[in-house]
Scaffold this motif. Structure first.
Motif, PDB file in Angstrom:
ATOM      1  N   SER A 156       0.831  -1.200   0.000  1.00 27.92           N
ATOM      2  CA  SER A 156       0.000   0.000   0.000  1.00 27.92           C
ATOM      3  C   SER A 156       0.869   1.254   0.000  1.00 27.92           C
ATOM      4  CB  SER A 156      -0.921   0.012   1.219  1.00 27.92           C
ATOM      5  OG  SER A 156      -1.648   1.231   1.298  1.00 27.92           O
ATOM      6  N   LYS A 157       1.934   1.231   0.778  1.00 29.64           N
ATOM      7  CA  LYS A 157       2.838   2.381   0.839  1.00 29.64           C
ATOM      8  C   LYS A 157       3.485   2.642  -0.517  1.00 29.64           C
ATOM      9  CE  LYS A 157       3.952   1.913   5.757  1.00 29.64           C
ATOM     10  NZ  LYS A 157       5.020   1.632   6.747  1.00 29.64           N
ATOM     11  N   LYS A 158       3.855   1.563  -1.223  1.00 32.81           N
ATOM     12  CA  LYS A 158       4.479   1.719  -2.534  1.00 32.81           C
ATOM     13  C   LYS A 158       3.498   2.295  -3.546  1.00 32.81           C
ATOM     14  CE  LYS A 158       7.899  -1.989  -2.052  1.00 32.81           C
ATOM     15  NZ  LYS A 158       8.338  -3.326  -2.539  1.00 32.81           N
ATOM     16  N   ILE A 159       2.256   1.793  -3.503  1.00 33.55           N
ATOM     17  CA  ILE A 159       1.216   2.294  -4.416  1.00 33.55           C
ATOM     18  C   ILE A 159       0.948   3.775  -4.161  1.00 33.55           C
ATOM     19  CG2 ILE A 159      -1.235   2.141  -5.015  1.00 33.55           C
ATOM     20  CD1 ILE A 159      -0.999  -0.902  -4.448  1.00 33.55           C
ATOM     21  N   VAL A 160       0.845   4.126  -2.879  1.00 32.74           N
ATOM     22  CA  VAL A 160       0.575   5.522  -2.505  1.00 32.74           C
ATOM     23  C   VAL A 160       1.718   6.426  -2.956  1.00 32.74           C
ATOM     24  CG1 VAL A 160       0.471   7.071  -0.510  1.00 32.74           C
ATOM     25  CG2 VAL A 160      -0.996   5.069  -0.601  1.00 32.74           C
ATOM     26  N   TYR A 161       2.935   5.934  -2.859  1.00 30.92           N
ATOM     27  CA  TYR A 161       4.103   6.709  -3.276  1.00 30.92           C
ATOM     28  C   TYR A 161       3.982   7.101  -4.751  1.00 30.92           C
ATOM     29  CZ  TYR A 161       9.052   7.936  -3.832  1.00 30.92           C
ATOM     30  OH  TYR A 161      10.230   8.602  -4.078  1.00 30.92           O
ATOM     31  N   TRP A 162       3.610   6.136  -5.584  1.00 25.37           N
ATOM     32  CA  TRP A 162       3.501   6.423  -7.018  1.00 25.37           C
ATOM     33  C   TRP A 162       2.245   7.241  -7.320  1.00 25.37           C
ATOM     34  CZ3 TRP A 162       7.846   6.286  -9.091  1.00 25.37           C
ATOM     35  CH2 TRP A 162       8.788   5.309  -8.741  1.00 25.37           C
ATOM     36  N   GLN A 163       1.198   7.056  -6.541  1.00 27.59           N
ATOM     37  CA  GLN A 163       0.003   7.897  -6.710  1.00 27.59           C
ATOM     38  C   GLN A 163       0.334   9.357  -6.411  1.00 27.59           C
ATOM     39  OE1 GLN A 163      -2.736   5.914  -4.023  1.00 27.59           O
ATOM     40  NE2 GLN A 163      -3.886   5.020  -5.725  1.00 27.59           N
ATOM     41  N   ALA A 164       1.119   9.568  -5.356  1.00 29.62           N
ATOM     42  CA  ALA A 164       1.507  10.931  -4.989  1.00 29.62           C
ATOM     43  C   ALA A 164       2.384  11.553  -6.075  1.00 29.62           C
ATOM     44  CB  ALA A 164       2.251  10.911  -3.658  1.00 29.62           C
ATOM     45  N   ALA A 165       3.319  10.770  -6.611  1.00 27.30           N
ATOM     46  CA  ALA A 165       4.181  11.266  -7.688  1.00 27.30           C
ATOM     47  C   ALA A 165       3.348  11.634  -8.914  1.00 27.30           C
ATOM     48  CB  ALA A 165       5.222  10.206  -8.048  1.00 27.30           C
ATOM     49  N   GLU A 166       2.317  10.836  -9.189  1.00 25.82           N
ATOM     50  CA  GLU A 166       1.438  11.110 -10.321  1.00 25.82           C
ATOM     51  C   GLU A 166       0.657  12.407 -10.114  1.00 25.82           C
ATOM     52  OE1 GLU A 166      -1.966   8.769 -12.966  1.00 25.82           O
ATOM     53  OE2 GLU A 166      -1.593   8.155 -10.901  1.00 25.82           O
ATOM     54  N   LYS A 167       0.158  12.628  -8.894  1.00 26.10           N
ATOM     55  CA  LYS A 167      -0.582  13.858  -8.604  1.00 26.10           C
ATOM     56  C   LYS A 167       0.316  15.084  -8.728  1.00 26.10           C
ATOM     57  CE  LYS A 167      -4.656  12.183  -7.833  1.00 26.10           C
ATOM     58  NZ  LYS A 167      -5.767  12.509  -8.771  1.00 26.10           N
ATOM     59  N   ILE A 168       1.559  14.946  -8.281  1.00 34.79           N
ATOM     60  CA  ILE A 168       2.515  16.055  -8.422  1.00 34.79           C
ATOM     61  C   ILE A 168       2.753  16.349  -9.899  1.00 34.79           C
ATOM     62  CG2 ILE A 168       4.940  16.696  -8.081  1.00 34.79           C
ATOM     63  CD1 ILE A 168       4.778  15.205  -5.366  1.00 34.79           C
ATOM     64  N   ALA A 169       2.866  15.297 -10.712  1.00 27.12           N
ATOM     65  CA  ALA A 169       3.054  15.471 -12.156  1.00 27.12           C
ATOM     66  C   ALA A 169       1.852  16.158 -12.793  1.00 27.12           C
ATOM     67  CB  ALA A 169       3.301  14.114 -12.817  1.00 27.12           C
ATOM     68  N   GLN A 170       0.684  15.996 -12.191  1.00 22.30           N
ATOM     69  CA  GLN A 170      -0.539  16.619 -12.699  1.00 22.30           C
ATOM     70  C   GLN A 170      -0.690  18.065 -12.232  1.00 22.30           C
ATOM     71  OE1 GLN A 170      -3.699  14.018 -11.427  1.00 22.30           O
ATOM     72  NE2 GLN A 170      -3.084  12.350 -12.788  1.00 22.30           N
ATOM     73  N   GLY A 171       0.218  18.525 -11.368  1.00 25.64           N
ATOM     74  CA  GLY A 171       0.191  19.920 -10.946  1.00 25.64           C
ATOM     75  C   GLY A 171      -0.313  20.177  -9.542  1.00 25.64           C
ATOM     76  N   TYR A 172      -0.549  19.106  -8.753  1.00 31.83           N
ATOM     77  CA  TYR A 172      -1.043  19.268  -7.392  1.00 31.83           C
ATOM     78  C   TYR A 172       0.109  19.252  -6.383  1.00 31.83           C
ATOM     79  CZ  TYR A 172      -5.654  18.100  -9.291  1.00 31.83           C
ATOM     80  OH  TYR A 172      -6.816  18.096 -10.021  1.00 31.83           O
ATOM     81  N   SER A 173      -0.106  19.894  -5.263  1.00 31.44           N
ATOM     82  CA  SER A 173       0.752  19.700  -4.096  1.00 31.44           C
ATOM     83  C   SER A 173       0.175  18.559  -3.260  1.00 31.44           C
ATOM     84  CB  SER A 173       0.803  20.983  -3.249  1.00 31.44           C
ATOM     85  OG  SER A 173       1.396  22.045  -3.969  1.00 31.44           O
ATOM     86  N   VAL A 174       0.984  18.015  -2.359  1.00 33.13           N
ATOM     87  CA  VAL A 174       0.500  16.961  -1.470  1.00 33.13           C
ATOM     88  C   VAL A 174       0.927  17.284  -0.042  1.00 33.13           C
ATOM     89  CG1 VAL A 174       0.507  15.147  -3.235  1.00 33.13           C
ATOM     90  CG2 VAL A 174       2.539  15.493  -1.822  1.00 33.13           C
ATOM     91  N   CYS A 175       0.147  16.814   0.906  1.00 32.14           N
ATOM     92  CA  CYS A 175       0.461  17.013   2.329  1.00 32.14           C
ATOM     93  C   CYS A 175       0.713  15.667   2.979  1.00 32.14           C
ATOM     94  CB  CYS A 175      -0.696  17.722   3.035  1.00 32.14           C
ATOM     95  SG  CYS A 175      -0.469  17.867   4.830  1.00 32.14           S
TER      96      CYS A 175
END
Length: 258
Positions: free
Chosen positions: A147-166
């Motif tokens: 789950s942690k690995k999946i979330v890591y790549w999901q977060a990277a994808e959101k950053i690539a889409q222009g979002y910040s993450v907390c």
């Protein structure tokens, strides 16, 4: 005489605490009711804008309004210091100390840039709140490595889409006796690999005003101290360990100054 006076004061304080206990518990219950009231007030808007990921920037605006409503209903006055340090045209990995259920609201109020939370999956089980949290943020099962690995790549994808993450880098809410728990490395690896700046924020008041201890807390001013971002894009040789240690020191200094 002095010892007797001290014993009398302690006795009066204990009695006062006993009198206040029912009111504290009612105030805690009011917190959950405030969340429901705020969601109900904004329901048509947050429901519509939660349908499509592309509409999240509109959902985020109402999410911030929701945060203000909840805190004000609880008798809290949020004060953000140094918000001018946040650039509207930049993305960040937002990091802050995690001490209270109101950290989410304070983060939404402190940061005007559109961002998503990376949070524990247990929050998705909360009635009504969990539905929107699940649809609009990234949830992780902290007990599952996959789950942690999946979330890591999901977060990277959101950053690539222009979002910040907390990400709250302590990895959970530490015991109340701990001033600031050691930081996990994930947020800082993500920052290095995506070349995304770190935005450190200190919440010096949240634990005192609304900790997870049912018998503590009171209304008042809540400060969020925004620190100068760590510009990873300008630090080509920085390591995740360096970022983690520097961010830890910055957030801790903000907690201790207040």
């Amino acid at each position: 005489m002095k010892r007797k006076a001290n014993r009398t004061l302690r006795s009066k304080f204990t009695a006062f605490q006993g009198i206040m206990l029912p009111f504290r518990l009612l105030w805690r219950l009011w917190f959950y009711l405030s969340i429901f009231i705020a969601i109900a007030a904004l329901f048509p808007f947050i429901l519509i804008f939660s349908f499509k990921p592309a509409w999240y920037k509109y959902f985020f605006r109402f999410e911030r309004i929701w945060a203000y409503i909840v805190l004000l209903l609880m008798g809290f006055i949020p004060v953000v210091k140094n918000r001018h340090l946040i650039r509207a045209d930049r993305q960040y990995i937002i990091t802050a100390n995690h001490t209270s259920m109101i950290d989410i609201m304070m983060t939404l109020i402190a940061v005007p840039n559109v961002f998503l939370f990376i949070g524990k999956k247990e929050l998705a089980s909360y009635p009504l709140f969990g539905y929107f949290y699940r649809r609009t943020n990234i949830l992780v099962d902290r007990k599952s490595l996959s789950s942690k690995k999946i979330v890591y790549w999901q977060a990277a994808e959101k950053i690539a889409q222009g979002y910040s993450v907390c990400i709250y880098p302590e990895g959970g809410v530490p015991d109340e006796s701990i001033e600031l728990a050691p930081f996990k490395i994930g947020a800082f690896k993500l920052a290095v690999e995506t070349s995304t700046d770190i935005l450190p924020i200190s919440f010096p008041d949240n634990k005192r005003h609304f900790s997870y201890n049912l018998f503590k807390g009171h209304p008042g001013i809540l400060k969020a101290i925004v620190h100068p971002p760590l510009e990873v894009s300008k630090l080509p040789y920085v390591t995740a360990d360096d970022l983690r240690d520097k961010t830890y020191s910055i957030i801790l200094s903000g907690i201790r100054k207040c």
